[in-house]
Write an enzyme that holds these catalytic residues in place. Sequence first.
Site, PDB file in Angstrom:
ATOM      1  N   TYR A 168       0.832  -1.204   0.000  1.00  0.00           N
ATOM      2  CA  TYR A 168       0.000   0.000   0.000  1.00  0.00           C
ATOM      3  C   TYR A 168       0.868   1.256   0.000  1.00  0.00           C
ATOM      4  CZ  TYR A 168      -3.913   2.997   1.585  1.00  0.00           C
ATOM      5  OH  TYR A 168      -4.877   3.969   1.720  1.00  0.00           O
ATOM      6  N   LYS A 189       1.044   4.113  -2.913  1.00  0.00           N
ATOM      7  CA  LYS A 189       0.620   5.469  -2.593  1.00  0.00           C
ATOM      8  C   LYS A 189       1.736   6.491  -2.826  1.00  0.00           C
ATOM      9  CE  LYS A 189      -3.679   4.995  -1.376  1.00  0.00           C
ATOM     10  NZ  LYS A 189      -4.724   5.525  -2.287  1.00  0.00           N
TER      11      LYS A 189
END
Length: 306
Positions: free
Chosen positions: A161, A165
């Site tokens: 993640y 991001k």
Amino acid sequence: MRFDGRVAVITGAGTGLGRQHALLLAARGAAVVVNDPAPPADGVNVAPAAAVVNEIVAAGGTAVADVSSVATPEGGQAIVDAALAAFGGLDIVVNNAGIVRDKTFPKMTPDLMDPVLDVHLRGAFFVTRPAYLHMRDRGYGRIVSTSSAAGLFGNFGQTNYGAAKMALVGLTRVLALEGARHGVKANVLAPIAATTMSAGLLDEDWERRLDPALVSPVVAFLSHESCPTSGEIFSAAAGRVARIFIAESPGFYSPELSLEDVRDRWDVICSETGYGVPMSAEQERDLLSAAFRRAEAGSASAAAAF
């Protein structure tokens, strides 16, 4: 501040942050493509995207639902095509779709890494590229991509993640540079909100404070024609808005840099005093040139004193 005549695509807009973004932009006059591939929940007859469209229409707004996946080129194109077919144009893209597959790094496997990259990073690319081509030709556009503190600052158990991001920051910075001549602005939002993705992770006080609706005004401003900013990163949580920036210290320079120089000047290298905030690789080179000039001026002064 109004969005009359503007068309927005919002991905992952069936619930949580995306839903709030869609409701706010529609309430201010935008025609909205509510994208979310999620099926109806158990015991519910309407899919999330359609449910949000129903809310918007009931309130007097304009919206259509789209259930394409952002994770493929065909899906990204279909989402953009839905906006063009329904409303004849596209002015705003909010890349909000997201999933999590959390594991500590030793347990992180390709089958956990790839879906997260597909939705967050590749998904933003697959939607934004056809949208950008349309915006470029029209000479106007606003792109908001959703990053996270997990990428900007790190978060335990979220290497997939966090990587996705932070990659969105790089994508956005380049989009901002390339889009400037075409009237296209791109920015990054790093929100914190209580949503289904955060279920069970927040205590009751944080759940109360972190209303997703308190993030959407920032998305709306970054999507507005009057927004003066491009290539920037913003934090939004619980009613607080702040700029996040990537800075560079003046550093240490030697034309004959040695390993021992790095060791002995580590405190200077890491000092935050007098930092700069480059907005492009070219501006970072400007900081390097300034270091050369300072060093050369110092050498000349030393020679004159001698």
